[in-house]
Design an enzyme around this catalytic site. Structure first.
Site, PDB file in Angstrom:
ATOM      1  N   ASP A   1       0.861  -1.165   0.000  1.00  0.00           N
ATOM      2  CA  ASP A   1       0.000   0.000   0.000  1.00  0.00           C
ATOM      3  C   ASP A   1       0.913   1.236   0.000  1.00  0.00           C
ATOM      4  OD1 ASP A   1      -3.173   0.702   1.634  1.00  0.00           O
ATOM      5  OD2 ASP A   1      -2.080   1.743   0.044  1.00  0.00           O
TER       6      ASP A   1
HETATM    7  C1  GLC Z   1      -4.342   4.343  -0.271  1.00  0.00           C
HETATM    8  C2  GLC Z   1      -5.209   3.180   0.163  1.00  0.00           C
HETATM    9  C3  GLC Z   1      -5.306   2.083  -0.853  1.00  0.00           C
HETATM   10  C4  GLC Z   1      -5.252   2.693  -2.228  1.00  0.00           C
HETATM   11  C5  GLC Z   1      -3.860   3.262  -2.423  1.00  0.00           C
HETATM   12  C6  GLC Z   1      -3.696   3.948  -3.781  1.00  0.00           C
HETATM   13  O1  GLC Z   1      -3.593   4.812   0.800  1.00  0.00           O
HETATM   14  O2  GLC Z   1      -4.925   2.582   1.411  1.00  0.00           O
HETATM   15  O3  GLC Z   1      -6.519   1.374  -0.598  1.00  0.00           O
HETATM   16  O4  GLC Z   1      -5.521   1.715  -3.203  1.00  0.00           O
HETATM   17  O5  GLC Z   1      -3.507   4.167  -1.395  1.00  0.00           O
HETATM   18  O6  GLC Z   1      -4.466   5.111  -3.833  1.00  0.00           O
END
Ligand code: GLC
Length: 741
Positions: free
Chosen positions: A284
């Protein structure tokens, strides 16, 4: 069967699998031969993912010349680059690299790309797997037409804490329902096989346990037993993996002290070994680097080493792989074989999507225009939205409203709101596409019908509001419809709340309007369960409308005026107060159950609140009524190898046609590990005309009676089981006993 049919059958049975495995072998061979050509720098390049212009997370401290890195094959994927023009432009830069390895373009298409559908928690309230799959399919079709290869969805985190803002993004509290919805969404996004330009790679996230963040505070630690992990939180991920989900995303939280990103138990032992998962794991946003503030890594280099060893294949925006992996390999701290494994997983998906054959396959301007302007998508969105609405109360059948002879006053801060209807996690919210509740109701009435309106108060803030105007129009109306709740950014990522009552002066506004004596219908719009005890007690009718997307106003109006009979059921428990949280329907009986509350002091209860929720999991009303009769079991005793059929008669006893979500619950009365008082093990959404009856059946097999025992083995134990059929988890209509031998 004639000869032609016979030949076709032989081809289907024997040649197709051989061709498919030949094709797969071809991809594996192509991956291996490409890998042999790659330098270490180019291999690590495939593990880097960067955000485009729109940054949706903390800015990295590591600056990089992105275009130059792409041109030199040092980038594997971009997120937040969308549209044919931009994706084609950036892909063309990647095609200047030595090996011309195409980029993956990814985006958070959580509940729609151009056409915004209800938030995932709302769709879960439909209990309609076909509708949920179709919603994901339309989202994928639009995203793929806009050059996107990969969505960071479905979020399959089980969540039982409405203080956690991301509860809006999943399928609610139940493992069984959540697992089925995970499969529906994976299939909806990916289709039957990757490579079509109407499908995108899906991503099961956030692996794992993210929804159990301590105190409902986002990004917080998670501590749970192995038993809870395996029983409640892992099954939707396993279901997604079994459904062929192309990618996983790990999570920001620690699991029992170890960050998910650096957790080889999760990513290697469980996902890649036990489940034999062949896709790849993306971290993430920045989560690799975040292992330093967690106190799990000394520095970014240490974090990179721990992450790649633990099975995090691609680095989203921490830039630690870019900065340190090559050095770690050269120092012998990270075997190049680990890099190779990650790279092969990523390249395999790029081949599967057909990007090596045509890097611009998804970037077709004409298809983008055709698909994004397909008016049929709004019709589908409206239908999914209607199915997602939950009728919580309808005292004296004040609903449905009549379209004429009724003077309606619309009051509340969300009556005319548009942006809030789309909720959070939209990547293309276009407010011109959104129908407000006001517009939806207006559209139902004859042109000349007067529709009274007053905002009444702001949605938040504690300024002393002036309700004068609201009360004046309430006085002129036959009935008041209020639209209250949260703004689109009060739920979602980094939106945890300690107080989940209606913000601002909204309940005061409700009480003032109710005091006029007029019947009041309350439409609640939010990304999570809210607490609204005055409204629950005093409103004449309550409709929970979540955030329903572009077609919110039309869908709600369809329900208010009876053009659609509400069929939604809550996928998550609604507590009476924050003190009860976490609260769910799969509670344990305890040794001191609350049986006769009056005369027992020493019981597992509160002295200041009932144990029961405001509204239970599985609850939802209809404009009609249903009776449940004639429960039969095909046998009262069942061997492990057998199964038992449970049947009953469902009758629509009201005057409206409608759908009922009948729910099968099971209680293992005595086991080596205490079992919840009930668990959902089946459901069916049944349509019946007024007066119509139907026999509904469920098959109970060993699987439905199994659980993780004290040795963490998935098994069913002999003994007695309570079989329950209900219209809600707290409204069981029929029960029977069954013995497993
Ligand atoms: C965010 C979220 C994740 C998302 C990623 C890209 O922090 O936790 O669910 O897909 O970043 O935006």
């Amino acid at each position: 069967m004639n000869n032609k049919q016979r030949i076709r059958l032989i081809i289907t049975i024997f040649l197709m699998p051989l061709m498919a495995s030949a094709q797969k072998k071809t991809i594996s061979q192509r991956v291996d031969s490409l890998l042999r050509l790659m330098t270490l720098d180019e291999k690590i390049g495939q593990l880097n993912q960067y955000s485009g212009k729109q940054v949706t997370g903390p800015e990295s401290k590591v600056k990089t010349d992105l275009i130059n890195d792409i041109r030199n094959g040092r980038v594997g994927s971009m997120l937040n680059v969308k549209g044919v023009k931009d994706t084609r432009e950036i892909q063309a830069v990647a095609m200047q690299s030595r090996l011309k390895i195409p980029l993956l373009f990814s985006l958070d298409v959580i509940h729609g790309y151009k056409t915004v559908f209800p938030i995932p928690l709302a769709e879960a309230a439909s209990w309609d797997l076909d509708a949920i799959r179709l919603s994901a399919h339309i989202a994928a079709k639009e995203a793929a037409a806009a050059g996107i290869h990969w969505t960071f969805a479905p979020m399959v985190d089980i969540a039982r804490d409405p203080r956690w803002g991301r509860i809006m993004e999943g399928a609610g509290e139940d493992t069984y329902l959540g697992s089925l919805i995970a499969v529906a969404r994976v299939k909806g996004f990916q289709g039957e096989q990757l490579g079509g330009t109407d499908a995108v790679m899906a991503c099961a996230k956030h692996f794992a346990g993210y929804g159990a963040a301590m105190a409902g505070r986002d990004y917080n630690a998670v501590d749970m037993s192995e038993h809870q992990l395996w029983e409640t939180y892992l099954p939707p991920f396993k279901a997604a993996a079994d459904a062929g989900v192309a990618t996983f995303m790990n999570s920001f939280n620690t699991l029992n002290g170890i960050p998910a990103t650096g957790n080889s138990y999760l990513q290697r032992n469980i996902l890649k070994r036990k489940w034999n998962y062949q896709g790849f794991v993306v971290s993430d946003w920045g989560s690799i680097g975040e292992m330093v503030p967690w106190g799990f890594a000394n520095n970014d280099a240490d974090a990179a080493e721990k992450a790649i060893k633990a099975g995090s294949d691609m680095d989203m925006e921490s830039r630690t792989y870019k900065s340190y992996l090559a050095k770690l390999v050269k120092e012998g701290k990270v075997p190049e074989a680990l890099i190779d494994d990650a790279v092969k997983r990523i390249l395999y998906k790029k081949f599967e999507l057909g990007l090596f054959d045509n890097p611009y396959k998804f970037s077709d301007a004409k298809r983008e225009a055709d698909v994004l302007n397909d008016g049929g998508h709004k019709t589908i969105a409206r239908n999914v939205a209607r199915k997602s609405i939950v009728l919580l109360k309808n005292q004296g059948n004040v609903l449905p409203l009549t379209k004429s002879k009724t003077k309606i006053a619309l009051i509340g801060p969300l009556v005319k709101s548009k942006r809030d209807m789309d909720g959070s996690w939209t990547v293309n919210a276009d407010t011109t596409q959104i129908t407000s509740l006001y517009e939806g109701v207006k559209g139902k009435l004859a042109k000349k019908t007067e529709l009274l309106y007053e905002k009444g108060c702001n949605i938040s803030g504690n300024d002393k509001p002036d309700f004068t105007e609201a009360l004046r129009i309430a006085g002129q109306a036959d009935i008041v419809v209020m639209a209250l709740g949260e703004t689109w950014d009060m739920s979602g990522e980094a939106k945890s709340r300690t107080n989940i009552h209606l913000p601002g002066q909204q309940e005061a506004l409700f009480n003032a309007v109710k005091a006029t004596g007029k019947p009041v219908v309350v439409v609640l719009m939010a990304g999570r369960p809210l607490i609204f005890s005055d409204i629950a007690a005093k409103a004449n009718a309550i409709v929970y409308a979540w955030w329903l997307g572009d077609e919110a106003g039309n869908a709600i109006a369809d329900v208010l005026f009876g053009d659609y009979n509400p069929s939604g059921k809550l996928p998550v428990t609604f507590p009476r107060n924050e003190g009860q949280i976490p609260l769910g329907y799969t509670y344990y009986n305890t040794g001191r159950p609350v049986k006769n509350p009056e005369n027992i002091i020493y019981k597992s209860a509160y002295i200041d609140s009932p144990n029961t929720p405001q509204y239970a999991f599985g609850y939802g009303l209809s404009y009609t009524s249903f009776s449940y009769t004639d429960l039969t079991l095909s046998a009262a005793k069942m061997h492990h190898t057998d199964n038992v059929t449970v049947s009953f008669r469902l009758t629509n006893t009201g005057k409206y046609a409608g759908e009922e979500v009948v729910q099968l619950y099971v209680h293992d009365e005595v086991a080596s590990v205490v079992r919840p008082v009930k668990e959902l093990k089946g459901f069916q959404k049944v349509f019946l005309k007024a007066g119509e009856s139907k026999t509904v059946s469920f098959v109970i097999n060993k699987e439905k009676l199994s659980f993780y025992n004290s040795k963490l083995q998935w098994a069913a134990e002999p003994g007695n089981f309570e079989i329950m059929i209900g219209t809600a988890s707290d409204d069981i209509k029929l029960t029977a006993e069954m013995e497993l031998l």
